[in-house]
Each structure stands twice: as C-alpha cells, then as structure tokens.
Design a protein around this motif. Sequence first.
Motif, PDB file in Angstrom:
ATOM      1  N   UNK A 190       0.627  42.820-117.736  1.00  0.00           N
ATOM      2  CA  UNK A 190       1.045  44.412-117.414  1.00  0.00           C
ATOM      3  C   UNK A 190       1.830  44.539-118.361  1.00  0.00           C
ATOM      4  N   UNK A 191       1.799  46.040-118.482  1.00  0.00           N
ATOM      5  CA  UNK A 191       2.479  47.183-119.617  1.00  0.00           C
ATOM      6  C   UNK A 191       2.738  48.550-119.464  1.00  0.00           C
ATOM      7  N   UNK A 192       4.117  48.369-120.241  1.00  0.00           N
ATOM      8  CA  UNK A 192       4.567  50.130-119.918  1.00  0.00           C
ATOM      9  C   UNK A 192       6.182  50.441-119.563  1.00  0.00           C
ATOM     10  N   UNK A 193       6.164  50.895-119.020  1.00  0.00           N
ATOM     11  CA  UNK A 193       7.579  51.821-119.560  1.00  0.00           C
ATOM     12  C   UNK A 193       8.290  51.126-118.016  1.00  0.00           C
ATOM     13  N   UNK A 194       9.198  50.304-118.074  1.00  0.00           N
ATOM     14  CA  UNK A 194      10.323  50.003-117.532  1.00  0.00           C
ATOM     15  C   UNK A 194      10.450  50.258-116.754  1.00  0.00           C
ATOM     16  N   UNK A 195      11.058  51.353-116.813  1.00  0.00           N
ATOM     17  CA  UNK A 195      11.001  52.536-115.317  1.00  0.00           C
ATOM     18  C   UNK A 195      10.227  52.570-114.475  1.00  0.00           C
ATOM     19  N   UNK A 196       8.840  52.581-115.050  1.00  0.00           N
ATOM     20  CA  UNK A 196       7.638  52.587-114.155  1.00  0.00           C
ATOM     21  C   UNK A 196       7.599  51.423-113.170  1.00  0.00           C
ATOM     22  N   UNK A 197       7.923  50.764-114.081  1.00  0.00           N
ATOM     23  CA  UNK A 197       6.935  49.226-113.641  1.00  0.00           C
ATOM     24  C   UNK A 197       8.346  48.486-112.584  1.00  0.00           C
ATOM     25  N   UNK A 198       9.647  48.738-112.927  1.00  0.00           N
ATOM     26  CA  UNK A 198      10.268  48.546-111.541  1.00  0.00           C
ATOM     27  C   UNK A 198       9.999  49.614-110.396  1.00  0.00           C
ATOM     28  N   UNK A 199      10.177  51.084-110.398  1.00  0.00           N
ATOM     29  CA  UNK A 199       9.221  51.645-109.246  1.00  0.00           C
ATOM     30  C   UNK A 199       8.283  50.908-108.785  1.00  0.00           C
ATOM     31  N   UNK A 200       7.308  50.697-108.743  1.00  0.00           N
ATOM     32  CA  UNK A 200       5.968  50.569-108.608  1.00  0.00           C
ATOM     33  C   UNK A 200       6.289  49.118-108.040  1.00  0.00           C
ATOM     34  N   UNK A 201       7.215  48.687-108.151  1.00  0.00           N
ATOM     35  CA  UNK A 201       8.147  47.467-107.227  1.00  0.00           C
ATOM     36  C   UNK A 201       8.316  47.750-106.100  1.00  0.00           C
ATOM     37  N   UNK A 202       8.303  48.219-105.120  1.00  0.00           N
ATOM     38  CA  UNK A 202       9.644  48.677-103.844  1.00  0.00           C
ATOM     39  C   UNK A 202       9.995  47.630-103.323  1.00  0.00           C
ATOM     40  N   UNK A 203      10.871  46.733-103.202  1.00  0.00           N
ATOM     41  CA  UNK A 203      11.308  46.186-101.844  1.00  0.00           C
ATOM     42  C   UNK A 203      11.651  46.334-100.822  1.00  0.00           C
ATOM     43  N   UNK A 204      11.806  47.212-100.299  1.00  0.00           N
ATOM     44  CA  UNK A 204      12.127  47.442 -99.047  1.00  0.00           C
ATOM     45  C   UNK A 204      13.529  48.441 -98.908  1.00  0.00           C
ATOM     46  N   UNK A 205      14.077  48.300 -97.803  1.00  0.00           N
ATOM     47  CA  UNK A 205      15.290  49.296 -97.717  1.00  0.00           C
ATOM     48  C   UNK A 205      16.666  48.952 -97.816  1.00  0.00           C
ATOM     49  N   UNK A 206      17.571  49.479 -97.943  1.00  0.00           N
ATOM     50  CA  UNK A 206      19.262  48.802 -97.832  1.00  0.00           C
ATOM     51  C   UNK A 206      20.006  49.516 -96.785  1.00  0.00           C
ATOM     52  N   UNK A 207      20.733  48.752 -95.540  1.00  0.00           N
ATOM     53  CA  UNK A 207      20.958  49.431 -94.644  1.00  0.00           C
ATOM     54  C   UNK A 207      22.483  49.180 -94.746  1.00  0.00           C
ATOM     55  N   UNK A 208      23.322  49.932 -94.751  1.00  0.00           N
ATOM     56  CA  UNK A 208      24.951  49.594 -94.512  1.00  0.00           C
ATOM     57  C   UNK A 208      25.616  49.945 -92.751  1.00  0.00           C
ATOM     58  N   UNK A 209      25.792  49.009 -92.066  1.00  0.00           N
ATOM     59  CA  UNK A 209      26.455  48.964 -90.721  1.00  0.00           C
ATOM     60  C   UNK A 209      27.537  48.525 -90.366  1.00  0.00           C
ATOM     61  N   UNK A 210      27.842  48.600 -89.196  1.00  0.00           N
ATOM     62  CA  UNK A 210      28.967  48.137 -88.687  1.00  0.00           C
ATOM     63  C   UNK A 210      28.730  46.502 -88.262  1.00  0.00           C
ATOM     64  N   UNK A 211      27.866  46.374 -87.746  1.00  0.00           N
ATOM     65  CA  UNK A 211      27.765  45.528 -86.611  1.00  0.00           C
ATOM     66  C   UNK A 211      26.573  44.855 -87.252  1.00  0.00           C
ATOM     67  N   UNK A 212      26.456  43.730 -88.411  1.00  0.00           N
ATOM     68  CA  UNK A 212      24.679  43.492 -89.460  1.00  0.00           C
ATOM     69  C   UNK A 212      24.516  42.546 -88.572  1.00  0.00           C
ATOM     70  N   UNK A 213      25.349  41.613 -87.477  1.00  0.00           N
ATOM     71  CA  UNK A 213      23.875  40.517 -86.753  1.00  0.00           C
ATOM     72  C   UNK A 213      23.406  40.973 -85.824  1.00  0.00           C
ATOM     73  N   UNK A 214      24.174  42.229 -84.926  1.00  0.00           N
ATOM     74  CA  UNK A 214      22.480  43.468 -83.926  1.00  0.00           C
ATOM     75  C   UNK A 214      21.666  43.592 -84.698  1.00  0.00           C
ATOM     76  N   UNK A 215      22.100  44.287 -85.945  1.00  0.00           N
ATOM     77  CA  UNK A 215      21.432  45.347 -86.591  1.00  0.00           C
ATOM     78  C   UNK A 215      19.513  43.916 -86.757  1.00  0.00           C
TER      79      UNK A 215
END
Length: 330
Positions: free
Chosen positions: A244-269
């Motif tokens: 592949x080749x192209x803009x670094x911004x576009x390359x990283x943006x095309x490989x989304x890997x989900x969500x990051x969640x901040x919560x009080x109780x990590x294990x229960x979440x």
Amino acid sequence: MDPVANAPVANAPVANAPVVNDPVANAAVADAAGVAAVRVEGLRKAYGETVALDGLSFTIPSGRVTGFLGPNGAGKTTTFRSLLGLTRPDAGTMEVLGMSVASELAGIVPRLGAIVEEPGLIKGLNGRDNLRVAAYTLGKGHDRIESLLAFVGLGADARRRIDGYSKGMRQRLALAAALLGDPQLLFLDEPLDGLDPAGQAQIKTSLRQLAVQGTTVVVASHNLADIEAMADHVIVISHGKLVTQGSLVDLLGSYRTGYSVEVDDLERAVGALAAAGLGASQHEGRVLVESDQGSEISRVLAAAGIFPSELSRRTGRLEDVFLSLTGGGK
C-alpha cells in the motif's frame, strides 16, 4: 534551499492522498499534489533464484517525508540501490525528478543525497576533514561545511577523528555529507540507527525542516514510531511488491481498531461487554473494545448500570497497521 535557514517545522503529518494499491491511481494522486519526485513502474530484480523485486510500482510525492517500509528482505535496499544507479534492475522503469534513471542518471546524481548501507567515511580523518573530502569529490566548495556540522549537531566534535565517534555520531556525519550538494531528494536507510533519544529527536526535526523547505526525504526504517512521528506519506512493500501507499493520516485512519472506554469498574465493564459478544480487554486503566458500534457499547454498559466517563474511537498505530499488512514481519 539551505537546510540551516530558519524555516518552520511541521509538527503534524499532511494529508495528501488516499491509500490505494493501484499504481496508476497513485500516480494521478501524486501528480494532483505536485510533480512526483519518484515514479517506479514494474521494477523487477532477481539474484539467481531469489527475487528481490517482483513488479514493484509506486510514486513518491515531492516535498514530503516518505516512510519506505517493509519486513527484512522486502526489497527496500535493492530499491534504493536501483534508484541511485548502483544496481541495474532486470525490468521496469524508474523516473527520478522527472528524468529516466536508465538514460539520464548523470543528470540525476548531482541532485541526490543518500545514506545507503554503511556510510563511506574515512576513519583516519576528523569530521570536518571528512566533509572536505566529500565536498572535493562532489566538486563542491567548503562554504556549507560549518553550517552542516551545526545542523546535524556535530559542531563541537568536528575536530575529533571519526574512529572515536559513536555509531550515532557517524550517522550524523553521513547525513551532513549527504546534504553537501544541497540535494532535492534524499534517500536515507536507517538514518537514526545508533542515535540516543536526544539525537533522534534532533535529526527527526531536521528532516521535517528539510521537507518544509522543499526537499523530498525518503526514509527506510524499522522503527515505526519514528516514521509515524515524522512522515507525511508511507509506502509499504513486502516480497518485492507494493502492499500500500498513501498519506499517513489516511492510512492510520483506515485501520480503526474499535473504542476506548473510561469507566470506574473495569472488570464489570469487561464482563458485561463480553457477555454481549463484544470483545473487550483492560489496558492501561481503560477498556478496549473490538467493535465499531459505539452506540451498542453504550447500550450494553448502560443496561449493566455502567456509565462511561469517556467513550472514544481508537485509530491504529503505524506498527499495528504495518503488522496487519505484512502478516507480522518486520
């Protein structure tokens, strides 16, 4: 285009092209952004039974820092050597700065600078005299030597013999030598190798500055964090072919890997998300969720009585993207 001029240093990659694997489309994209510094089509090189380059095609835009990436044995050094006229490919075409490498190499070489494999330095001389010899070989005067020594951070060590230089200092001197001819295009193979963190930061800033001033910089490196910090454009090859080749911004943006969640109780979440069939894990005090459905994540957590203080989309790091594209090779 003197690298010691006071030019602003860009701190963020510049979006310039979508990430596509079609060399014809990539050529059109590069032309839209400006004249391509390098254009390679169908490059092939074999050493006996070993195929180093297998129909490789890519385009490098002008005035950018381009990361040239691939696992060991991908063909990066062979590509550099071919573009510099040090290796003759078996097939394919190469244009550098609008000229054919096959027929106009003599006009190309004076406009290039390079660090490829082990820098050719004279151990019995000091740093300044090495640059004087290099300037003589290039048919250049000595007027830029002092400014270049300062530019790479060797002003205080210019009178030391280089057999007492560290590996990082030799890399700095090699970069200064590569810049003696005020090149329009730089090919750099592992230019940060052997440098301490402060030295790496200085050279990365210097290379960004060169690009801001119009020099095209092509860097091959295994340190993907360094490439991510300074490159605008990325080319990834594997087994002698373009991945592949192209803009670094576009390359990283095309490989989304989900969500990051901040919560009080990590294990229960994590338990609630896993029970709903959403892959989740704890990492550095947050919950990482392998899903692109933010609303579903919120619904599952709310049903369990968990209310995030932050829910943000994660994008892939260059290392994650690289490993995904190349099957884990480095």
